[in-house]
Design a protein around this motif. Structure first.
Motif, PDB file in Angstrom:
ATOM      1  N   GLU A 139       0.821  -1.206   0.000  1.00  0.00           N
ATOM      2  CA  GLU A 139       0.000   0.000   0.000  1.00  0.00           C
ATOM      3  C   GLU A 139       0.855   1.256   0.000  1.00  0.00           C
ATOM      4  N   THR A 140       2.040   1.168   0.604  1.00  0.00           N
ATOM      5  CA  THR A 140       2.932   2.329   0.686  1.00  0.00           C
ATOM      6  C   THR A 140       3.871   2.391  -0.518  1.00  0.00           C
ATOM      7  N   ASN A 141       4.401   1.249  -0.893  1.00  0.00           N
ATOM      8  CA  ASN A 141       5.395   1.195  -1.964  1.00  0.00           C
ATOM      9  C   ASN A 141       4.720   0.803  -3.276  1.00  0.00           C
ATOM     10  N   HIS A 142       4.669   1.759  -4.199  1.00  0.00           N
ATOM     11  CA  HIS A 142       3.885   1.541  -5.418  1.00  0.00           C
ATOM     12  C   HIS A 142       4.681   0.948  -6.590  1.00  0.00           C
ATOM     13  N   LEU A 143       5.798   0.295  -6.317  1.00  0.00           N
ATOM     14  CA  LEU A 143       6.444  -0.505  -7.375  1.00  0.00           C
ATOM     15  C   LEU A 143       5.411  -1.520  -7.849  1.00  0.00           C
ATOM     16  N   HIS A 144       5.397  -1.808  -9.154  1.00  0.00           N
ATOM     17  CA  HIS A 144       4.274  -2.640  -9.592  1.00  0.00           C
ATOM     18  C   HIS A 144       4.555  -3.515 -10.807  1.00  0.00           C
ATOM     19  N   VAL A 145       3.685  -4.508 -10.932  1.00  0.00           N
ATOM     20  CA  VAL A 145       3.606  -5.351 -12.132  1.00  0.00           C
ATOM     21  C   VAL A 145       2.327  -4.951 -12.853  1.00  0.00           C
ATOM     22  N   ASP A 146       2.433  -4.638 -14.145  1.00  0.00           N
ATOM     23  CA  ASP A 146       1.234  -4.328 -14.929  1.00  0.00           C
ATOM     24  C   ASP A 146       0.791  -5.560 -15.701  1.00  0.00           C
ATOM     25  N   ILE A 147      -0.514  -5.779 -15.741  1.00  0.00           N
ATOM     26  CA  ILE A 147      -1.081  -6.942 -16.432  1.00  0.00           C
ATOM     27  C   ILE A 147      -2.004  -6.449 -17.553  1.00  0.00           C
ATOM     28  N   TRP A 148      -1.635  -6.808 -18.796  1.00  0.00           N
ATOM     29  CA  TRP A 148      -2.345  -6.293 -19.967  1.00  0.00           C
ATOM     30  C   TRP A 148      -3.204  -7.393 -20.589  1.00  0.00           C
ATOM     31  N   PRO A 149      -4.536  -7.259 -20.544  1.00  0.00           N
ATOM     32  CA  PRO A 149      -5.388  -8.287 -21.159  1.00  0.00           C
ATOM     33  C   PRO A 149      -5.499  -8.111 -22.679  1.00  0.00           C
ATOM     34  N   PHE A 150      -5.287  -9.221 -23.408  1.00  0.00           N
ATOM     35  CA  PHE A 150      -5.447  -9.237 -24.870  1.00  0.00           C
ATOM     36  C   PHE A 150      -6.524 -10.249 -25.237  1.00  0.00           C
ATOM     37  N   TYR A 151      -7.166 -10.048 -26.385  1.00  0.00           N
ATOM     38  CA  TYR A 151      -8.074 -11.086 -26.873  1.00  0.00           C
ATOM     39  C   TYR A 151      -7.791 -11.354 -28.353  1.00  0.00           C
ATOM     40  N   PRO A 152      -8.023 -12.591 -28.797  1.00  0.00           N
ATOM     41  CA  PRO A 152      -7.740 -12.919 -30.199  1.00  0.00           C
ATOM     42  C   PRO A 152      -8.874 -12.465 -31.114  1.00  0.00           C
ATOM     43  N   LYS A 153      -8.504 -11.945 -32.287  1.00  0.00           N
ATOM     44  CA  LYS A 153      -9.497 -11.542 -33.280  1.00  0.00           C
ATOM     45  C   LYS A 153      -8.898 -11.874 -34.649  1.00  0.00           C
ATOM     46  N   ASN A 154      -9.452 -12.845 -35.305  1.00  0.00           N
ATOM     47  CA  ASN A 154      -8.929 -13.326 -36.596  1.00  0.00           C
ATOM     48  C   ASN A 154      -7.441 -13.654 -36.527  1.00  0.00           C
ATOM     49  N   GLY A 155      -7.052 -14.358 -35.469  1.00  0.00           N
ATOM     50  CA  GLY A 155      -5.665 -14.787 -35.353  1.00  0.00           C
ATOM     51  C   GLY A 155      -4.715 -13.706 -34.887  1.00  0.00           C
ATOM     52  N   ILE A 156      -5.234 -12.535 -34.540  1.00  0.00           N
ATOM     53  CA  ILE A 156      -4.394 -11.432 -34.048  1.00  0.00           C
ATOM     54  C   ILE A 156      -4.775 -11.137 -32.599  1.00  0.00           C
ATOM     55  N   MET A 157      -3.763 -11.001 -31.739  1.00  0.00           N
ATOM     56  CA  MET A 157      -4.042 -10.629 -30.350  1.00  0.00           C
ATOM     57  C   MET A 157      -4.135  -9.111 -30.278  1.00  0.00           C
ATOM     58  N   THR A 158      -5.246  -8.638 -29.752  1.00  0.00           N
ATOM     59  CA  THR A 158      -5.459  -7.189 -29.727  1.00  0.00           C
ATOM     60  C   THR A 158      -6.083  -6.783 -28.394  1.00  0.00           C
ATOM     61  N   LYS A 159      -6.237  -5.508 -28.187  1.00  0.00           N
ATOM     62  CA  LYS A 159      -6.926  -5.011 -26.986  1.00  0.00           C
ATOM     63  C   LYS A 159      -7.590  -3.688 -27.301  1.00  0.00           C
ATOM     64  N   ASP A 160      -8.391  -3.188 -26.369  1.00  0.00           N
ATOM     65  CA  ASP A 160      -9.203  -2.019 -26.682  1.00  0.00           C
ATOM     66  C   ASP A 160      -8.543  -0.692 -26.327  1.00  0.00           C
TER      67      ASP A 160
END
Ligand code: NAG
Length: 504
Positions: free
Chosen positions: A418-439
């Protein structure tokens, strides 16, 4: 009348001479005036007028509540009544030191007094000798030969050793240490030196002699703890210290602290001053010669030790430094923790962006990176209770990590605490016609969609001390995202702002 070149030059030389003469005499008057100044600083009132004594005794470290400074000063005066001695303190010692009222014994207070000129709080204004001897509290002198021998030694080893150290009797012998300081990596590493005589630092109580101009040309010569601070600075300059076993100074008869309470008080103050020194010098990781590791700054309880990152360039890159080692350690821990939870809850994830790049280069976080990036399948989110339940607000889990939905867009963030904001970011992708994309797309060049075949299958890859999952064919994946040759040619994230210096 024609003026020849020769006449012209002569005239200019004449005028230049007059100017030099004029300013020279003005300057001289000013110096004389300064030396006549008799402002009160501590015990005595005048700048010393003698020269050629060779060495000024400098006593910097002692505690107000119990010390042997007066005794030490007396012992030096007994050998040489006109021995220049300078006692330097952060503030006026109280109770006052019982020092003899001699013009060659001065107390300098480093805290400037608003009614005094600046030089009065600068010890170097009071030193007229070519050398200074840094003397620990309670150390005495037995004969004039002790300092003379040290002086001889430093003169003959001129150039080879910048400092000469003599042990204080009755204590363990001085240890010869090598010090490696990497400001870029916020690290000091001590190791036993191969030589027992010539090294970059000594461990143990010692009298250390060096040239006045060298000492006061250090960045912070009087910072405490004195020896730790001095040897960090001198080793950065490549200076060495020579140990003179044949000279040794007696310690005071009584132990420095008469009660365990005072000892405890002194130990605590020493610890605090050590922490302050490392904080001031930007040292966060110290490895001692017996391989103990000490961390200063950045834990779960302290705020992240760098501020908000602008233009992909964290503030430490502008100071020619890389990610503090404790931050890298915290990021590794967080990454291992998060990927473990994703794996066990059945969320397909892979190393993304700079983290995959680091894994490809050296199986670790890039030494100047400030977060860890993971990609996941959007459709797997319901499998993980944390991700599922943070659609609104955030969760602090039982280990103290904070899971939250990022305000910047449709991705998730796990903070170290809560104090130390070092972080891991998690990016959700979804497949669309064989391509991974996101909004939502961030403004990063590596933030592009990519063929799903890179994820079929995901492959294990060493990263940050554990085995993580990564896209197959990671080289093409990375070159698709960052451009050709990205693995072989490291660059800072925003080379337009800060360019990596090659070859170090
Ligand atoms: C002071 O130190 C700087 C570099 O640290 C050096 O270039 C300079 O010559 C030194 N000056 C003296 C008087 O030693």
């Amino acid at each position: 009348m024609r003026v020849t070149l020769c006449q012209c030059v002569l005239a200019i030389a004449l005028v230049a001479n007059l100017v030099i003469l004029y300013y020279g005499s003005k300057l001289q008057k000013r110096i004389v005036h300064r030396h006549r100044d008799t402002s009160v600083r501590g015990a005595s009132q005048q700048l010393p007028s003698h020269r050629g004594m060779g060495v000024t005794i400098l006593i910097r470290e002692f505690e107000d509540f119990e010390n042997h400074v007066a005794e030490a000063v007396q012992s030096f005066l007994q050998q040489r009544p006109d021995q220049p001695i300078l006692v330097v303190a952060d503030r006026l010692p109280y109770p006052p030191l019982a020092l003899p009222a001699a013009p060659n014994v001065q107390v300098v207070i480093l805290r400037p007094s608003p009614d005094q000129p600046a030089y009065t709080s600068r010890p170097e204004s009071y030193i007229q000798t070519d050398y200074v001897a840094l003397v620990p509290d309670g150390v005495k002198v037995e004969s004039t030969r002790q300092l003379d021998t040290m002086l001889e030694e430093i003169k003959v080893s001129k150039g080879k050793a910048h400092m000469v150290a003599a042990p204080v009797q009755s204590l363990a012998p001085l240890q010869c240490l090598d010090v490696k300081v990497s400001l870029r990596e916020w690290t000091v590493t001590y190791s036993m030196a191969t030589s027992s005589k010539l090294c970059s630092a000594v461990r143990g109580d010692a009298v250390v002699l060096l040239a006045t101009k060298d000492f006061f040309n250090l960045s912070a010569p009087l910072t405490k703890p004195l020896m730790t601070s001095v040897f960090i600075q001198t080793s950065l300059r490549g200076w060495t210290v020579k140990i003179l076993e044949e000279v040794s100074f007696p310690a005071s008869h009584q132990p420095l602290f008469s009660s365990s309470h005072n000892q405890w008080k002194a130990d605590n103050l020493a610890k605090a001053s050590r922490a302050k020194l490392f904080n001031d010098f930007g040292i966060k990781w110290v490895v001692t010669e017996d391989e103990r590791q000490q961390w200063y700054g950045c834990s779960k309880e302290t705020p992240r030790c760098f501020g908000t990152v602008h233009d992909d360039t964290p503030e430490y890159l502008f100071e020619n430094r890389w990610t503090p080692p404790c931050c890298l350690k915290a990021l590794r821990e967080t990454a291992k923790y998060v990927t473990n939870i994703l794996e066990t809850s059945g969320v397909r994830y892979w190393l993304e962006g700079g983290s995959l790049l680091g894994a490809a280069r050296h199986q670790d976080i890039i030494p100047w990176d400030y977060d860890v990036d993971l990609g996941i399948y959007l459709e797997d989110i319901p499998n993980c209770e944390f991700l599922r339940s943070i659609e609104s607000g955030s969760i602090v889990d039982e280990k103290g990590y904070v899971w939250e939905k990022a305000i910047e867009g449709d991705f998730y963030r796990v903070q170290y605490s809560e104090t130390n904001h070092l972080h891991v970011d998690i990016w959700p992708f979804y497949p669309k016609n064989g391509i991974m994309t996101k909004d939502t797309w961030m403004d990063h060049k590596q933030d592009v969609d990519f063929p799903e075949h890179f994820l079929k299958p995901l492959v294990p890859m060493q990263f940050a001390g554990f085995t993580a999952m990564a896209p197959n064919n990671y080289k093409s994946f990375l070159e698709l995202k960052f451009g050709e040759g990205v693995i072989e040619n490291p660059e800072y994230p925003n080379p337009a702002l800060r360019k990596l210096e090659k070859g170090n």
